[in-house]
Write an enzyme that holds these catalytic residues in place. Structure first.
Site, PDB file in Angstrom:
ATOM      1  N   SER A  37     -48.202 -14.858  28.029  1.00  0.00           N
ATOM      2  CA  SER A  37     -48.603 -15.396  29.140  1.00  0.00           C
ATOM      3  C   SER A  37     -48.433 -14.538  30.115  1.00  0.00           C
ATOM      4  O   SER A  37     -48.806 -14.082  31.615  1.00  0.00           O
ATOM      5  CB  SER A  37     -48.454 -16.991  29.194  1.00  0.00           C
ATOM      6  OG  SER A  37     -46.787 -16.948  29.515  1.00  0.00           O
ATOM      7  N   SER A 128     -29.319 -20.118  34.267  1.00  0.00           N
ATOM      8  CA  SER A 128     -29.328 -19.444  35.473  1.00  0.00           C
ATOM      9  C   SER A 128     -28.192 -19.808  36.818  1.00  0.00           C
ATOM     10  O   SER A 128     -28.108 -21.481  36.420  1.00  0.00           O
ATOM     11  CB  SER A 128     -30.904 -19.879  36.620  1.00  0.00           C
ATOM     12  OG  SER A 128     -31.451 -19.602  37.384  1.00  0.00           O
ATOM     13  N   TYR A 153     -38.322 -25.754  38.151  1.00  0.00           N
ATOM     14  CA  TYR A 153     -37.794 -24.823  37.743  1.00  0.00           C
ATOM     15  C   TYR A 153     -36.098 -25.181  37.176  1.00  0.00           C
ATOM     16  O   TYR A 153     -36.019 -24.323  36.590  1.00  0.00           O
ATOM     17  CB  TYR A 153     -37.937 -23.052  38.224  1.00  0.00           C
ATOM     18  CG  TYR A 153     -36.765 -22.172  37.779  1.00  0.00           C
ATOM     19  CD1 TYR A 153     -37.538 -21.329  36.259  1.00  0.00           C
ATOM     20  CD2 TYR A 153     -36.108 -21.708  38.267  1.00  0.00           C
ATOM     21  CE1 TYR A 153     -36.823 -20.879  36.286  1.00  0.00           C
ATOM     22  CE2 TYR A 153     -35.445 -20.937  37.597  1.00  0.00           C
ATOM     23  CZ  TYR A 153     -35.962 -20.285  36.558  1.00  0.00           C
ATOM     24  OH  TYR A 153     -34.761 -19.293  36.126  1.00  0.00           O
ATOM     25  N   LYS A 157     -33.663 -25.923  34.443  1.00  0.00           N
ATOM     26  CA  LYS A 157     -32.178 -25.576  33.584  1.00  0.00           C
ATOM     27  C   LYS A 157     -31.757 -26.313  33.749  1.00  0.00           C
ATOM     28  O   LYS A 157     -30.582 -26.579  32.360  1.00  0.00           O
ATOM     29  CB  LYS A 157     -32.141 -24.137  34.029  1.00  0.00           C
ATOM     30  CG  LYS A 157     -33.604 -23.369  34.657  1.00  0.00           C
ATOM     31  CD  LYS A 157     -33.212 -22.497  33.284  1.00  0.00           C
ATOM     32  CE  LYS A 157     -34.134 -21.291  32.899  1.00  0.00           C
ATOM     33  NZ  LYS A 157     -34.482 -21.127  31.713  1.00  0.00           N
ATOM     34  N   PHE A 182     -26.887 -14.576  36.716  1.00  0.00           N
ATOM     35  CA  PHE A 182     -27.428 -14.570  38.075  1.00  0.00           C
ATOM     36  C   PHE A 182     -28.431 -13.705  38.291  1.00  0.00           C
ATOM     37  O   PHE A 182     -29.580 -13.672  37.918  1.00  0.00           O
ATOM     38  CB  PHE A 182     -25.710 -14.373  39.060  1.00  0.00           C
ATOM     39  CG  PHE A 182     -25.066 -14.983  38.907  1.00  0.00           C
ATOM     40  CD1 PHE A 182     -23.959 -15.341  37.480  1.00  0.00           C
ATOM     41  CD2 PHE A 182     -24.561 -16.037  39.938  1.00  0.00           C
ATOM     42  CE1 PHE A 182     -23.235 -17.049  37.257  1.00  0.00           C
ATOM     43  CE2 PHE A 182     -23.610 -16.930  40.431  1.00  0.00           C
ATOM     44  CZ  PHE A 182     -23.371 -17.463  39.082  1.00  0.00           C
ATOM     45  N   ASN A 203     -39.954 -11.751  43.655  1.00  0.00           N
ATOM     46  CA  ASN A 203     -38.423 -11.195  42.811  1.00  0.00           C
ATOM     47  C   ASN A 203     -38.354 -10.386  44.239  1.00  0.00           C
ATOM     48  O   ASN A 203     -39.040  -9.375  44.868  1.00  0.00           O
ATOM     49  CB  ASN A 203     -37.729 -10.824  41.742  1.00  0.00           C
ATOM     50  CG  ASN A 203     -37.782 -12.229  41.143  1.00  0.00           C
ATOM     51  OD1 ASN A 203     -38.565 -12.615  40.397  1.00  0.00           O
ATOM     52  ND2 ASN A 203     -36.854 -13.109  41.129  1.00  0.00           N
ATOM     53  N   ARG A 235     -25.817 -12.080  47.036  1.00  0.00           N
ATOM     54  CA  ARG A 235     -26.821 -13.006  45.112  1.00  0.00           C
ATOM     55  C   ARG A 235     -25.230 -11.637  44.276  1.00  0.00           C
ATOM     56  O   ARG A 235     -24.819 -10.657  45.172  1.00  0.00           O
ATOM     57  CB  ARG A 235     -27.952 -12.533  44.842  1.00  0.00           C
ATOM     58  CG  ARG A 235     -28.926 -13.326  45.609  1.00  0.00           C
ATOM     59  CD  ARG A 235     -28.972 -14.421  45.059  1.00  0.00           C
ATOM     60  NE  ARG A 235     -30.302 -15.099  46.091  1.00  0.00           N
ATOM     61  CZ  ARG A 235     -30.433 -15.545  47.272  1.00  0.00           C
ATOM     62  NH1 ARG A 235     -28.980 -16.092  47.603  1.00  0.00           N
ATOM     63  NH2 ARG A 235     -30.925 -16.745  47.301  1.00  0.00           N
TER      64      ARG A 235
HETATM   65  C1  UD1 Z   1     -33.828 -17.274  42.124  1.00  0.00           C
HETATM   66  C2  UD1 Z   1     -34.199 -18.373  41.316  1.00  0.00           C
HETATM   67  C3  UD1 Z   1     -33.383 -17.845  39.931  1.00  0.00           C
HETATM   68  C4  UD1 Z   1     -34.790 -17.285  38.437  1.00  0.00           C
HETATM   69  C5  UD1 Z   1     -34.847 -16.212  39.785  1.00  0.00           C
HETATM   70  C6  UD1 Z   1     -36.252 -15.693  38.807  1.00  0.00           C
HETATM   71  C7  UD1 Z   1     -33.478 -19.823  42.635  1.00  0.00           C
HETATM   72  C8  UD1 Z   1     -31.534 -19.827  44.030  1.00  0.00           C
HETATM   73  N1  UD1 Z   1     -32.580 -18.477  41.911  1.00  0.00           N
HETATM   74  O1  UD1 Z   1     -33.165 -16.064  41.960  1.00  0.00           O
HETATM   75  O2  UD1 Z   1     -32.686 -19.195  39.658  1.00  0.00           O
HETATM   76  O3  UD1 Z   1     -33.739 -17.114  38.099  1.00  0.00           O
HETATM   77  O4  UD1 Z   1     -35.106 -16.795  40.852  1.00  0.00           O
HETATM   78  O5  UD1 Z   1     -37.406 -15.572  39.819  1.00  0.00           O
HETATM   79  O6  UD1 Z   1     -33.756 -21.001  42.808  1.00  0.00           O
HETATM   80  N2  UD1 Z   1     -35.207 -11.055  48.613  1.00  0.00           N
HETATM   81  C9  UD1 Z   1     -36.055 -11.554  50.038  1.00  0.00           C
HETATM   82  N3  UD1 Z   1     -37.796 -10.378  49.789  1.00  0.00           N
HETATM   83  C10 UD1 Z   1     -38.288 -10.826  49.235  1.00  0.00           C
HETATM   84  C11 UD1 Z   1     -37.865 -11.044  48.303  1.00  0.00           C
HETATM   85  C12 UD1 Z   1     -36.598 -12.017  48.158  1.00  0.00           C
HETATM   86  O7  UD1 Z   1     -35.751 -10.743  51.286  1.00  0.00           O
HETATM   87  O8  UD1 Z   1     -39.760 -10.069  49.330  1.00  0.00           O
HETATM   88  C13 UD1 Z   1     -34.359 -11.683  48.866  1.00  0.00           C
HETATM   89  C14 UD1 Z   1     -34.400 -13.805  48.520  1.00  0.00           C
HETATM   90  O9  UD1 Z   1     -34.419 -14.274  50.097  1.00  0.00           O
HETATM   91  C15 UD1 Z   1     -32.976 -13.325  48.401  1.00  0.00           C
HETATM   92  C16 UD1 Z   1     -32.743 -12.622  47.135  1.00  0.00           C
HETATM   93  O10 UD1 Z   1     -33.411 -11.383  47.807  1.00  0.00           O
HETATM   94  O11 UD1 Z   1     -31.635 -13.522  48.980  1.00  0.00           O
HETATM   95  C17 UD1 Z   1     -32.856 -12.703  45.910  1.00  0.00           C
HETATM   96  O12 UD1 Z   1     -34.067 -13.386  45.836  1.00  0.00           O
HETATM   97  P1  UD1 Z   1     -35.231 -12.854  44.075  1.00  0.00           P
HETATM   98  O13 UD1 Z   1     -35.087 -11.981  43.719  1.00  0.00           O
HETATM   99  O14 UD1 Z   1     -36.382 -13.808  44.286  1.00  0.00           O
HETATM  100  O15 UD1 Z   1     -33.992 -14.553  43.162  1.00  0.00           O
HETATM  101  P2  UD1 Z   1     -33.931 -15.406  43.599  1.00  0.00           P
HETATM  102  O16 UD1 Z   1     -34.592 -16.551  44.761  1.00  0.00           O
HETATM  103  O17 UD1 Z   1     -32.154 -15.366  44.228  1.00  0.00           O
END
Ligand code: UD1
Length: 344
Positions: A37, A128, A153, A157, A182, A203, A235
């Site tokens: 998927s 997670s 989500y 977990k 993490f 992400n 992070r």
């Molecule tokens: C989230 C989930 C985590 C999950 C993961 C998988 C939470 C707290 N965490 O991680 O459990 O396993 O997603 O999808 O729910 N960012 C930007 N710009 C972007 C994308 C991200 O600034 O375009 C920043 C975000 O604000 C964050 C960091 O980058 O501070 C990491 O973001 P991301 O990679 O999406 O992961 P999490 O949100 O930490």
């Protein structure tokens, strides 16, 4: 001689495929099941190119108990399971909560119910850091309080950890190692496998590398007014190969009769890094600029969370080893390979 036969559910996905490689390289036989998927069967070719071994592959969903029964019948002698199969988009889970609860929990329950009758000793579960919510104190240890989940989500977990704990407390003759990851990033250094999100990446790293290669105009850094040194979120970014190796260690513990029936480990580096620091390190490591702007905070984001990995270091015998610059170069190499292959 094989060290054991391991079922990897979600094995063509990002973490699953890297873990399959490390398992094969460590002497295990691997059986992959994936419903494709959010991945492609071509990933099995990538695993074979890296390891020289083609893992058994079954296309199907473990959310269906009959699929799981057929799998165990056709692949007897499975010693342990690593359960990666799950829906994982935080935002989507808010819009489609029932899909998330049904899929993620049915998969786990079907596997748990069919382990003992099929002689499977243990299961590694992908949890997670999201279970810690917005922590009061960083770094978080496994004893830190579990906070109310901020998304369905995240709740799957938490509930999954409880389901496993209750099943084992009831006398189910199985073991479990729960790994709280993490933020996994990077790719196999060969660039044969990597992270391949569908559509617009949610992400950070896939969005960043797609911006660096020109597929996206600019990266939005979500929020620069957080209570952190540079105002951006913090992070704990863990290299995907290091993370995959943590699973090999977890399997070793499951198959060792002297370890406890259930254990939980944080899998992180122990270093908190801001989004801005990550972008800067990427630019330094690769020499490639990433156009970026500061944007509004993203709803549901946690300000800062990083791991205390001491328990994993001391008990699991695992430690994050890959330097961040190396991890980011690998992520970039993968993005370049996708272009070479005409995929992106
Ligand atoms: C989230 C989930 C985590 C999950 C993961 C998988 C939470 C707290 N965490 O991680 O459990 O396993 O997603 O999808 O729910 N960012 C930007 N710009 C972007 C994308 C991200 O600034 O375009 C920043 C975000 O604000 C964050 C960091 O980058 O501070 C990491 O973001 P991301 O990679 O999406 O992961 P999490 O949100 O930490």
């Amino acid at each position: 001689m094989s060290k054991g036969k391991i079922l990897v559910t979600g094995g063509t996905g990002y973490i699953g495929s890297h873990t399959a490689v490390e398992l094969i390289n460590s002497g295990y036989d691997v059986v992959i099941i994936d419903d494709l998927s959010n991945s492609s069967a071509d990933v099995v070719d990538g695993i074979e190119r890296i390891t020289g071994v083609r893992p058994a592959f079954v296309e199907g969903s473990c959310a269906n108990p009959h699929v799981v029964a057929k799998l165990f019948a056709e692949h007897p002698g499975i010693n342990a399971i690593i359960n990666f199969a799950a829906s994982k988009a935080v935002g989507e889970s808010v819009k489609k909560p029932l899909l998330y609860y049904r899929n993620n929990l049915n998969i786990l329950i079907n596997l748990l119910e069919q382990m003992a009758p099929n002689g499977v000793k243990g299961i590694v579960f992908s949890s997670s850091c999201t279970v810690y919510g917005e922590p009061d104190i960083n770094p978080v240890t496994e004893q830190s309080p579990i906070k109310k989940a901020t998304s369905p989500y995240g709740n799957t977990k938490q509930i999954a950890e409880e389901i496993i704990t209750d099943a084992i407390a009831s006398g189910e003759p199985i073991k479990s190692v729960i790994l709280r990851y993490f933020n996994p990033i990077g790719s196999h250094p060969s660039a044969e496998i990597g992270e391949l999100p569908n559509g617009v990446p949610q992400n950070l790293i896939p969005y960043l590398t797609q911006t660096a290669i020109g597929l996206r105009e600019k990266l939005s850094i979500f929020g620069n007014d957080y209570n952190t040194p540079d105002g951006t979120c913090i992070r704990d970014y863990i290299d995907i190969i290091d993370l995959a190796r943590a699973h090999v260690k977890a399997v070793e513990r499951l198959l060792d009769p002297s370890t406890p029936q259930i254990e939980i480990f944080n899998i992180g580096t122990g270093n908190g890094l801001s989004v801005k620091q990550l972008v800067d390190t990427f630019e330094e490591a690769t020499g490639v600029k990433v156009p970026h702007v500061y944007a509004d905070r993203r709803q549901g984001d946690i300000e800062q969370v990083w791991a205390d990995p001491a328990l994993a270091n001391n008990v699991l015998g695992w430690k994050a080893e890959t330097p961040l610059a190396e991890t980011l170069k690998n992520a970039w190499r993968w993005q370049l390979r996708l272009r070479e292959r005409g995929i992106m």
